[in-house]
Design a protein around this motif. Structure first.
Motif, short mmCIF file in Angstrom:
data_model
loop_
_atom_site.label_atom_id
_atom_site.label_comp_id
_atom_site.label_asym_id
_atom_site.label_seq_id
_atom_site.Cartn_x
_atom_site.Cartn_y
_atom_site.Cartn_z
N LEU A 95 29.41 -71.93 17.44
CA LEU A 95 28.70 -71.01 18.32
C LEU A 95 28.62 -71.59 19.73
O LEU A 95 28.51 -72.81 19.89
N PRO A 96 28.66 -70.75 20.75
CA PRO A 96 28.86 -69.30 20.66
C PRO A 96 30.28 -68.95 20.22
O PRO A 96 31.19 -69.76 20.37
N LEU A 97 30.42 -67.75 19.69
CA LEU A 97 31.72 -67.32 19.23
C LEU A 97 32.71 -67.25 20.39
O LEU A 97 32.35 -66.87 21.50
N ASN A 98 33.95 -67.62 20.12
CA ASN A 98 34.97 -67.47 21.16
C ASN A 98 35.27 -65.98 21.34
O ASN A 98 34.84 -65.14 20.54
N PRO A 99 36.00 -65.60 22.42
CA PRO A 99 36.25 -64.18 22.67
C PRO A 99 36.95 -63.44 21.53
O PRO A 99 36.67 -62.26 21.31
N THR A 100 37.84 -64.11 20.81
CA THR A 100 38.54 -63.45 19.70
C THR A 100 37.57 -63.03 18.61
O THR A 100 37.55 -61.88 18.17
N LEU A 101 36.75 -63.98 18.15
CA LEU A 101 35.82 -63.68 17.05
C LEU A 101 34.67 -62.81 17.52
O LEU A 101 34.17 -61.96 16.75
N SER A 102 34.25 -62.97 18.75
CA SER A 102 33.21 -62.10 19.30
C SER A 102 33.67 -60.65 19.29
O SER A 102 32.93 -59.74 18.89
N PHE A 103 34.91 -60.42 19.71
CA PHE A 103 35.46 -59.07 19.68
C PHE A 103 35.55 -58.55 18.25
O PHE A 103 35.21 -57.39 17.98
N ALA A 104 36.02 -59.39 17.33
CA ALA A 104 36.16 -58.96 15.94
C ALA A 104 34.82 -58.51 15.37
O ALA A 104 34.73 -57.47 14.70
N VAL A 105 33.77 -59.27 15.65
CA VAL A 105 32.43 -58.91 15.18
C VAL A 105 31.97 -57.60 15.82
O VAL A 105 31.38 -56.73 15.17
N GLN A 106 32.24 -57.44 17.10
CA GLN A 106 31.87 -56.20 17.80
C GLN A 106 32.56 -54.98 17.18
O GLN A 106 32.02 -53.87 17.19
N GLN A 107 33.76 -55.19 16.66
CA GLN A 107 34.50 -54.10 16.01
C GLN A 107 34.03 -53.84 14.58
O GLN A 107 34.54 -52.94 13.91
N GLY A 108 33.08 -54.63 14.12
CA GLY A 108 32.52 -54.42 12.79
C GLY A 108 33.07 -55.33 11.71
O GLY A 108 32.72 -55.17 10.53
N MET A 109 33.90 -56.28 12.08
CA MET A 109 34.46 -57.19 11.07
C MET A 109 33.40 -58.15 10.55
O MET A 109 32.63 -58.72 11.33
#
Length: 310
Positions: A95-109
């Motif tokens: 943490l904090p999440l990098n941009p790749t994983l942050s985006f993935a979480v935002q998309q609901g993953m």
């Protein structure tokens, strides 16, 4: 399903090196197909998504590293097509999440971290059974979309292009290259540039994919495989490794031709092609097509300080 994607344009580029080599050079811009689900990742996901839909799965599960283009694209595709997504991520949470994983979480993953020893079993039926027991009925897509569905999608990459003598592509698992080879004629040649150190091992991986695909009965644009070659000299030290020379090339290429490249894949392949042109590797009159496989999201996640510079 494909209606939300733009046809990838082909862009011809010009410079003194190309002119001196006596060739024509064009770039297939798969990076422009869609804002998030683009490049070879869309082609490798397409038939996996269709199979999941046809079999009434509501959840996808796949694997990748913390900076994975495949994780990024799968998360976005899941949201676009109404499927839940689970990403099994190699390594521990940071943490904090990098941009790749942050985006993935935002998309609901749903992001699930996996220790590296267990992650090495990601292709085994035993781990698949454990994951289905834990997460229910999930449609499992291998890391990188590297299965026969992925190869099938990649046979369609060149559908909208003209006639070229040589097609060049960066190579990670060999899935994209295998699909492209199946779509070329015997008069054409495919060249892959492995981004892994000691990438010659990919030859056997590609041969296996080709044999399995041809035996599967899945649609094949051509019944024979064209001439092919792996050029393993432009990995810059291995996966995700770079140096100032590559960074400078990427910046200069973007400024000169207006085409952004990613650090991990396309910059290495484009560098290799330009270097080979200077060496006279290609024949006079050759028409070259360089496949831009996307992956530009990785530039956000991997700034110079995060990359391993040699």
């Amino acid at each position: 399903m494909s209606s939300i994607f733009l046809p990838p344009p082909t862009q011809q580029i010009h410079c003194d090196i190309i002119q001196s080599a006596g060739v024509e050079l064009s770039v297939l811009r798969l990076d422009l197909m869609h804002l998030w689900v683009n490049g070879n990742k869309w082609y490798k996901l397409k038939y996996n998504l269709l199979e999941a839909k046809e079999k009434n799965f509501s959840k996808l599960l796949t694997f990748g590293g913390a900076y994975s283009n495949h994780i990024f694209a799968t998360a976005a595709a899941g949201k676009l097509f109404g499927l839940q997504t689970i990403g099994i991520i190699r390594g521990e949470e940071r943490l904090p999440l990098n941009p790749t994983l942050s985006f993935a979480v935002q998309q609901g993953m749903q992001v699930v971290y996996c220790d590296r020893t267990t992650y090495q079993q990601r292709h085994t039926p035993e781990l698949y059974a454990q994951l289905r027991e834990r997460y229910g009925e999930v449609f499992i897509i291998p890391e990188g979309g590297s299965n026969l569905n992925g190869v099938r999608g990649c046979t369609e990459i060149l559908q909208e292009t003209g006639d070229f003598d040589v097609v060049c592509v960066a190579c990670g698992t060999g899935t994209t290259f295998a699909g492209i080879l199946l779509s070329l004629t015997h008069k054409q040649r495919g060249i892959a540039f492995p981004i892994l150190k000691n990438g010659s091992f990919l030859q056997s991986e590609i041969d296996s994919l080709l044999q399995s695909y041809l035996a599967s009965g899945l649609p094949t644009p051509n019944n024979s495989v064209c001439a092919r070659e792996l050029i393993c000299d432009y990995h810059f030290g291995g996966y995700a490794k770079i140096n100032d020379e590559l960074l400078n090339f990427r910046q200069q290429f973007h400024q000169t031709h207006g085409i952004p490249l990613d650090y991990v894949y396309t910059a290495k392949m484009f560098y290799g092609v330009m270097d080979l042109l200077e060496q006279g590797f290609f024949s006079k009159g050759d028409r070259l097509l360089l496949v831009h496989t996307g992956g530009l999201q990785g530039n956000l996640a991997r700034d110079k300080s995060a990359l391993r510079i040699e």
